[in-house]
Write a protein that holds these residues in place. Structure first.
Motif, PDB file in Angstrom:
ATOM      1  N   HIS A  56       3.245  15.984   1.724  1.00  0.00           N
ATOM      2  CA  HIS A  56       4.183  17.101   1.762  1.00  0.00           C
ATOM      3  C   HIS A  56       5.591  16.529   1.599  1.00  0.00           C
ATOM      4  CE1 HIS A  56       0.925  19.736   3.139  1.00  0.00           C
ATOM      5  NE2 HIS A  56       0.539  18.685   3.871  1.00  0.00           N
ATOM      6  N   GLY A  57       6.160  16.721   0.398  1.00  0.00           N
ATOM      7  CA  GLY A  57       7.412  16.073   0.056  1.00  0.00           C
ATOM      8  C   GLY A  57       8.624  16.960   0.199  1.00  0.00           C
ATOM      9  N   LYS A  58       9.665  16.590  -0.551  1.00  0.00           N
ATOM     10  CA  LYS A  58      10.934  17.307  -0.483  1.00  0.00           C
ATOM     11  C   LYS A  58      10.785  18.732  -0.976  1.00  0.00           C
ATOM     12  CE  LYS A  58      14.160  13.422  -1.035  1.00  0.00           C
ATOM     13  NZ  LYS A  58      15.236  12.869  -1.901  1.00  0.00           N
ATOM     14  N   GLY A  59      11.556  19.630  -0.363  1.00  0.00           N
ATOM     15  CA  GLY A  59      11.594  21.010  -0.825  1.00  0.00           C
ATOM     16  C   GLY A  59      10.274  21.753  -0.674  1.00  0.00           C
ATOM     17  N   GLY A  60       9.409  21.294   0.222  1.00  0.00           N
ATOM     18  CA  GLY A  60       8.133  21.971   0.425  1.00  0.00           C
ATOM     19  C   GLY A  60       7.109  21.694  -0.663  1.00  0.00           C
ATOM     20  N   ARG A  61       7.413  20.764  -1.590  1.00  0.00           N
ATOM     21  CA  ARG A  61       6.462  20.448  -2.658  1.00  0.00           C
ATOM     22  C   ARG A  61       5.375  19.524  -2.134  1.00  0.00           C
ATOM     23  NH1 ARG A  61      11.521  20.260  -5.032  1.00  0.00           N
ATOM     24  NH2 ARG A  61      11.661  18.028  -4.591  1.00  0.00           N
ATOM     25  N   THR A  62       4.172  19.715  -2.620  1.00  0.00           N
ATOM     26  CA  THR A  62       3.048  18.858  -2.233  1.00  0.00           C
ATOM     27  C   THR A  62       2.488  18.167  -3.470  1.00  0.00           C
ATOM     28  OG1 THR A  62       1.428  20.652  -2.486  1.00  0.00           O
ATOM     29  CG2 THR A  62       2.436  20.369  -0.310  1.00  0.00           C
ATOM     30  N   ARG A  63       1.886  17.024  -3.251  1.00  0.00           N
ATOM     31  CA  ARG A  63       1.217  16.311  -4.337  1.00  0.00           C
ATOM     32  C   ARG A  63       0.040  15.547  -3.748  1.00  0.00           C
ATOM     33  NH1 ARG A  63       5.395  13.055  -2.786  1.00  0.00           N
ATOM     34  NH2 ARG A  63       5.051  10.806  -2.709  1.00  0.00           N
ATOM     35  N   GLN A  64      -0.879  15.166  -4.607  1.00  0.00           N
ATOM     36  CA  GLN A  64      -2.045  14.415  -4.164  1.00  0.00           C
ATOM     37  C   GLN A  64      -2.025  13.031  -4.795  1.00  0.00           C
ATOM     38  OE1 GLN A  64      -5.312  17.142  -5.198  1.00  0.00           O
ATOM     39  NE2 GLN A  64      -5.607  17.493  -3.005  1.00  0.00           N
ATOM     40  N   CYS A  65      -2.307  12.023  -3.979  1.00  0.00           N
ATOM     41  CA  CYS A  65      -2.357  10.644  -4.456  1.00  0.00           C
ATOM     42  C   CYS A  65      -3.751  10.076  -4.224  1.00  0.00           C
ATOM     43  CB  CYS A  65      -1.338   9.782  -3.717  1.00  0.00           C
ATOM     44  SG  CYS A  65       0.359  10.020  -4.276  1.00  0.00           S
ATOM     45  N   PRO A  66      -4.324   9.431  -5.236  1.00  0.00           N
ATOM     46  CA  PRO A  66      -5.635   8.791  -5.038  1.00  0.00           C
ATOM     47  C   PRO A  66      -5.515   7.582  -4.123  1.00  0.00           C
ATOM     48  CG  PRO A  66      -4.763   8.279  -7.214  1.00  0.00           C
ATOM     49  CD  PRO A  66      -3.819   9.276  -6.603  1.00  0.00           C
ATOM     50  N   LEU A  67      -6.567   7.308  -3.406  1.00  0.00           N
ATOM     51  CA  LEU A  67      -6.569   6.198  -2.454  1.00  0.00           C
ATOM     52  C   LEU A  67      -7.492   5.088  -2.948  1.00  0.00           C
ATOM     53  CD1 LEU A  67      -6.865   8.217   0.886  1.00  0.00           C
ATOM     54  CD2 LEU A  67      -4.776   7.305  -0.158  1.00  0.00           C
ATOM     55  N   TRP A  68      -7.055   3.851  -2.733  1.00  0.00           N
ATOM     56  CA  TRP A  68      -7.913   2.721  -3.047  1.00  0.00           C
ATOM     57  C   TRP A  68      -9.083   2.692  -2.060  1.00  0.00           C
ATOM     58  CZ3 TRP A  68      -2.943  -0.589  -2.494  1.00  0.00           C
ATOM     59  CH2 TRP A  68      -2.159  -0.459  -3.650  1.00  0.00           C
ATOM     60  N   PRO A  69     -10.197   2.084  -2.458  1.00  0.00           N
ATOM     61  CA  PRO A  69     -11.331   1.969  -1.518  1.00  0.00           C
ATOM     62  C   PRO A  69     -10.944   1.282  -0.203  1.00  0.00           C
ATOM     63  CG  PRO A  69     -12.052   1.445  -3.743  1.00  0.00           C
ATOM     64  CD  PRO A  69     -10.556   1.599  -3.809  1.00  0.00           C
ATOM     65  N   GLU A  70     -10.084   0.254  -0.281  1.00  0.00           N
ATOM     66  CA  GLU A  70      -9.654  -0.432   0.939  1.00  0.00           C
ATOM     67  C   GLU A  70      -8.829   0.494   1.822  1.00  0.00           C
ATOM     68  OE1 GLU A  70      -8.628  -3.618   3.691  1.00  0.00           O
ATOM     69  OE2 GLU A  70     -10.329  -3.022   2.442  1.00  0.00           O
ATOM     70  N   THR A  71      -7.958   1.306   1.193  1.00  0.00           N
ATOM     71  CA  THR A  71      -7.164   2.267   1.967  1.00  0.00           C
ATOM     72  C   THR A  71      -8.074   3.296   2.621  1.00  0.00           C
ATOM     73  OG1 THR A  71      -5.409   2.011   0.311  1.00  0.00           O
ATOM     74  CG2 THR A  71      -5.175   3.809   1.885  1.00  0.00           C
ATOM     75  N   GLU A  72      -9.044   3.773   1.877  1.00  0.00           N
ATOM     76  CA  GLU A  72      -9.992   4.757   2.422  1.00  0.00           C
ATOM     77  C   GLU A  72     -10.747   4.169   3.613  1.00  0.00           C
ATOM     78  OE1 GLU A  72     -14.034   6.389   2.909  1.00  0.00           O
ATOM     79  OE2 GLU A  72     -13.547   4.488   1.919  1.00  0.00           O
ATOM     80  N   ARG A  73     -11.142   2.881   3.510  1.00  0.00           N
ATOM     81  CA  ARG A  73     -11.918   2.255   4.581  1.00  0.00           C
ATOM     82  C   ARG A  73     -11.108   2.165   5.873  1.00  0.00           C
ATOM     83  NH1 ARG A  73     -12.335  -2.377   7.030  1.00  0.00           N
ATOM     84  NH2 ARG A  73     -10.668  -3.316   5.772  1.00  0.00           N
ATOM     85  N   VAL A  74      -9.840   1.726   5.768  1.00  0.00           N
ATOM     86  CA  VAL A  74      -9.051   1.550   6.988  1.00  0.00           C
ATOM     87  C   VAL A  74      -8.626   2.899   7.559  1.00  0.00           C
ATOM     88  CG1 VAL A  74      -8.270  -0.748   6.306  1.00  0.00           C
ATOM     89  CG2 VAL A  74      -6.894   1.247   5.683  1.00  0.00           C
ATOM     90  N   LEU A  75      -8.452   3.906   6.704  1.00  0.00           N
ATOM     91  CA  LEU A  75      -8.071   5.226   7.219  1.00  0.00           C
ATOM     92  C   LEU A  75      -9.239   5.890   7.943  1.00  0.00           C
ATOM     93  CD1 LEU A  75      -5.842   6.709   4.368  1.00  0.00           C
ATOM     94  CD2 LEU A  75      -5.123   5.856   6.603  1.00  0.00           C
ATOM     95  N   VAL A  76     -10.463   5.683   7.455  1.00  0.00           N
ATOM     96  CA  VAL A  76     -11.631   6.226   8.154  1.00  0.00           C
ATOM     97  C   VAL A  76     -11.697   5.663   9.564  1.00  0.00           C
ATOM     98  CG1 VAL A  76     -14.149   6.154   8.238  1.00  0.00           C
ATOM     99  CG2 VAL A  76     -13.005   6.750   6.110  1.00  0.00           C
ATOM    100  N   ASP A  77     -11.463   4.362   9.687  1.00  0.00           N
ATOM    101  CA  ASP A  77     -11.469   3.735  11.007  1.00  0.00           C
ATOM    102  C   ASP A  77     -10.332   4.277  11.876  1.00  0.00           C
ATOM    103  OD1 ASP A  77     -12.344   1.635  12.919  1.00  0.00           O
ATOM    104  OD2 ASP A  77     -10.375   0.778  12.485  1.00  0.00           O
ATOM    105  N   GLU A  78      -9.226   4.656  11.238  1.00  0.00           N
ATOM    106  CA  GLU A  78      -8.047   5.106  11.969  1.00  0.00           C
ATOM    107  C   GLU A  78      -8.221   6.518  12.527  1.00  0.00           C
ATOM    108  OE1 GLU A  78      -4.235   4.386  13.523  1.00  0.00           O
ATOM    109  OE2 GLU A  78      -5.695   3.049  12.598  1.00  0.00           O
ATOM    110  N   ILE A  79      -8.887   7.409  11.787  1.00  0.00           N
ATOM    111  CA  ILE A  79      -8.919   8.826  12.168  1.00  0.00           C
ATOM    112  C   ILE A  79     -10.226   9.254  12.811  1.00  0.00           C
ATOM    113  CG2 ILE A  79      -7.311   9.386  10.309  1.00  0.00           C
ATOM    114  CD1 ILE A  79      -9.670  10.544   8.739  1.00  0.00           C
ATOM    115  N   THR A  80     -11.138   8.324  12.990  1.00  0.00           N
ATOM    116  CA  THR A  80     -12.421   8.686  13.584  1.00  0.00           C
ATOM    117  C   THR A  80     -12.229   9.319  14.969  1.00  0.00           C
ATOM    118  OG1 THR A  80     -13.564   6.918  12.409  1.00  0.00           O
ATOM    119  CG2 THR A  80     -14.657   7.798  14.363  1.00  0.00           C
ATOM    120  N   GLY A  81     -12.818  10.491  15.160  1.00  0.00           N
ATOM    121  CA  GLY A  81     -12.739  11.185  16.444  1.00  0.00           C
ATOM    122  C   GLY A  81     -11.505  12.038  16.629  1.00  0.00           C
ATOM    123  N   ARG A  82     -10.668  12.169  15.609  1.00  0.00           N
ATOM    124  CA  ARG A  82      -9.457  12.974  15.745  1.00  0.00           C
ATOM    125  C   ARG A  82      -9.637  14.352  15.127  1.00  0.00           C
ATOM    126  NH1 ARG A  82      -4.415   9.034  14.197  1.00  0.00           N
ATOM    127  NH2 ARG A  82      -5.128   7.152  15.266  1.00  0.00           N
TER     128      ARG A  82
END
Length: 331
Positions: free
Chosen positions: A189-215
């Motif tokens: 969620h960027g400036k002026g209320g604009r949103t965009r989507q960014c692809p994630l690397w497999p390594e980023t996806e792996r560490v984020l899964v560990d980060e958000i588990t149970g939330r």
């Protein structure tokens, strides 16, 4: 004194109605406008020798505004860019008043006639791939805290997110564990209320899964050691700590925005077209993104090689085509 002549009611309408409802400016822009007048009003109050709540519109003269701008640079040590940013807020306020009270149009013209000061844009700071990898190696991933810090740093590098976009990221904004070959995505969620989507690397996806588990979906993705969502200041301090551990970065100022510049520069070096980078970073205008096409010496050297003096020129085949020249002369 008539209410229309008092500065306070005008300023309240400007800050609470005009820039919020009518113009729908971004939250950070509204805070910048607020900070401008938090500095300006006490300054004008001292010059006019009046309490702030009794200041009239006429007390905000072009002379006082010029003195205030000089005060920002000389006494507060602000740059010309900051000075121009404060002036833009004052001009917007003058335009707001002038458009609603014909009696104050002349006053508005005097304020808006104050010129911006020319300023050179600062050079774009960015990290080489080796320097960025050294930054990523600083968190101690043997600990839970270190893994969280590594996840934040890797996410900033992967997405080129602004610091505000990273601190506002919620679990529901992540689309990870996608099936059928779909990309893992982060919605920013960027400036002026604009949103965009960014692809994630497999390594980023792996560490984020560990980060958000149970939330829960509304929980922040990146939290501090106290368990509260990271603040902008907290992310800045974290990046400074990481940079301090890298000897190659000694003496350099490394901020989250430098990581954002690094992402853009590495995309340029990878051959990604500039318009894709514009969408990746969430720039409205491609002219903003063009700065990244000018900063790498390798790209400049390649451009020079294309027009090197002494290279054989292609034959001018149209000159040698006698039949074609005779045809043209016969017309």
């Amino acid at each position: 004194m008539p209410d229309l002549a008092i500065l306070g009611p005008w300023l309240r309408r400007f800050l609470t109605e005009h820039i919020v409802t009518e113009r729908n400016l971004a939250r950070n822009t509204r805070k910048s406008y607020r900070d401008t007048f938090s500095l300006l009003l006490p300054f004008v109050s001292r010059k006019a020798r009046k309490p702030v709540d009794r200041l009239a519109v006429s007390d905000l003269t072009s002379g006082h505004v010029l003195q205030f701008l000089a005060h920002l640079e000389t006494d507060r040590g602000c740059s010309a860019r900051t000075r121009n940013q404060r002036l833009a807020a004052i001009r917007a306020f003058a335009r707001f008043i002038g458009s609603r009270d014909p009696a104050l149009v002349e006053w508005c013209g005097h304020i808006r006639a104050i010129a911006s000061k020319r300023s050179m844009p600062p050079p774009v700071g960015w990290l080489t791939r080796a320097e960025m990898e050294a930054m990523l190696a600083t968190p101690d991933r043997k600990t839970r805290r270190g893994r969280s810090e590594y996840a934040l740093l890797l996410f900033l590098y992967n997405t080129g997110a602004r610091v505000s976009e990273a601190t506002q990221l919620r679990v529901r904004d992540l689309q990870i564990g996608s099936q059928n070959g779909a990309h893992d995505l982060a919605t920013l969620h960027g400036k002026g209320g604009r949103t965009r989507q960014c692809p994630l690397w497999p390594e980023t996806e792996r560490v984020l899964v560990d980060e958000i588990t149970g939330r829960a979906g509304e929980d922040a993705v990146f939290v501090s050691r106290l368990g509260t969502p990271f603040t902008r200041f907290g992310v800045h301090r974290f990046i400074e700590r990481c940079a301090a551990k890298v000897p190659e970065l000694a003496g350099r100022t490394i901020t989250p925005h430098v990581i954002r510049h690094t992402t853009a520069c590495h995309l340029v070096l990878a051959g990604v077209d500039i318009n894709t980078i514009r969408a990746w970073l969430g720039h409205v205008s491609i002219s903003t993104t063009n700065i990244y096409a000018e900063i790498d010496l390798t790209l400049k050297a390649n451009a020079v090689a294309l027009c090197e003096v002494g290279q054989p020129r292609p034959a001018r085949s149209w000159k040698e085509d006698k039949d074609l020249m005779a045809f043209l002369k016969a017309l």
